[in-house]
Design an enzyme around this catalytic site. Structure first.
Site, short mmCIF file in Angstrom:
data_model
loop_
_atom_site.label_atom_id
_atom_site.label_comp_id
_atom_site.label_asym_id
_atom_site.label_seq_id
_atom_site.Cartn_x
_atom_site.Cartn_y
_atom_site.Cartn_z
N HIS A 1 4.58 0.37 16.21
CA HIS A 1 3.63 -0.35 15.37
C HIS A 1 2.88 -1.36 16.25
CE1 HIS A 1 5.53 0.50 11.29
NE2 HIS A 1 6.50 0.87 12.11
N HIS B 1 7.66 6.31 16.45
CA HIS B 1 6.35 5.66 16.42
C HIS B 1 6.50 4.19 16.77
CE1 HIS B 1 8.20 5.46 12.43
NE2 HIS B 1 7.63 4.28 12.30
N ASP C 1 -1.94 2.50 9.93
CA ASP C 1 -0.84 2.54 8.96
C ASP C 1 -1.42 2.46 7.55
OD1 ASP C 1 1.41 1.62 7.23
OD2 ASP C 1 2.49 1.55 9.13
N ILE C 2 -0.92 3.33 6.67
CA ILE C 2 -1.46 3.41 5.31
C ILE C 2 -1.17 2.15 4.49
CG2 ILE C 2 0.55 4.48 4.18
CD1 ILE C 2 -1.42 6.54 2.96
P1 5GP Z 1 9.00 2.70 9.77
O1 5GP Z 1 9.55 4.12 9.79
O2 5GP Z 1 8.63 2.22 11.14
O3 5GP Z 1 9.89 1.75 9.04
O4 5GP Z 1 7.66 2.72 8.91
C1 5GP Z 1 6.81 3.84 8.86
C2 5GP Z 1 5.38 3.37 8.66
O5 5GP Z 1 4.59 4.53 8.42
C3 5GP Z 1 5.19 2.45 7.45
O6 5GP Z 1 4.58 1.23 7.89
C4 5GP Z 1 4.29 3.24 6.52
O7 5GP Z 1 3.33 2.44 5.85
C5 5GP Z 1 3.61 4.25 7.44
N1 5GP Z 1 3.32 5.51 6.77
C6 5GP Z 1 4.19 6.23 6.01
N2 5GP Z 1 3.57 7.33 5.53
C7 5GP Z 1 2.30 7.30 6.02
C8 5GP Z 1 1.19 8.17 5.86
O8 5GP Z 1 1.22 9.20 5.19
N3 5GP Z 1 0.04 7.82 6.51
C9 5GP Z 1 -0.06 6.69 7.26
N4 5GP Z 1 -1.24 6.46 7.84
N5 5GP Z 1 0.98 5.85 7.43
C10 5GP Z 1 2.14 6.14 6.81
#
Ligand code: 5GP
Ligand code: ZN
Length: 149
Positions: free
Chosen positions: A109, A107, A43-44
């Site tokens: 985590h 996805h 995660d970035i």
């Molecule tokens: P959620 O949709 O589960 O709330 O969060 C999406 C997750 O994807 C976040 O923790 C965010 O930091 C991660 N994320 C979003 N864009 C990118 C990206 O371009 N690269 C990576 N490696 N992670 C990402």
């Protein structure tokens, strides 16, 4: 592997999906595992170092859209990965969550946790207003589970 230019039904074209771009290597990511159906990468913006996301290579917006076989593969691999991440970053344990508020490509985590990382109680919780209310909610869910489909 993703479904190219199709709309995903949730208003996001897979062309605009950040995770599909990672799958297609159009944008970089720190990939830790890849096979024909799944991809795992860091995660970035990690909660803790080693925070990893596992995704299907096909674009499905939500967990309910993902074929059970693919879900089985994702969660099966997550089980293996949890102990490896724990060793790799010296975590006390690894938490598994599904959030999905930001990116609409399903996805999970895997978040390395330390007992003293200040994240205990991170989810605000509340009490049921009564035992009757709790029973009522349980009953509603049991009724849905009895329905076919
Ligand atoms: P959620 O949709 O589960 O709330 O969060 C999406 C997750 O994807 C976040 O923790 C965010 O930091 C991660 N994320 C979003 N864009 C990118 C990206 O371009 N690269 C990576 N490696 N992670 C990402
Ligand atoms: Zn996607």
């Amino acid at each position: 592997m993703n479904k190219g230019k199709n709309s995903n039904g949730a208003g996001v074209s897979t062309e605009d999906c950040i995770f599909c771009k990672i799958i297609d290597k159009k944008i970089p990511a720190e990939i830790v595992y890849e096979n024909d159906t799944i991809l795992a990468f860091l995660d970035i913006n990690p909660v803790n170092e080693g925070h990893t996301l596992i995704i299907p290579k096909d674009h499905y917006p939500q967990m309910t859209d993902v074929p059970s076989e693919t879900l089985g593969e994702i969660f099966g691999y997550a089980k293996e990965m949890m102990s490896k991440i724990k060793e790799a970053v010296n975590a006390d344990f690894v938490a598994l969550t599904v959030v999905g508020t930001d990116v609409s490509h399903f996805h999970i985590h895997l978040v390395p946790r330390m007992n003293n990382d200040g994240l205990a109680g991170f989810w605000p919780t509340k009490k049921y207003e009564s035992d009757e209310k709790k029973k009522e909610v349980g009953e509603k869910i049991r009724r849905q589970l009895e329905k076919k489909g």
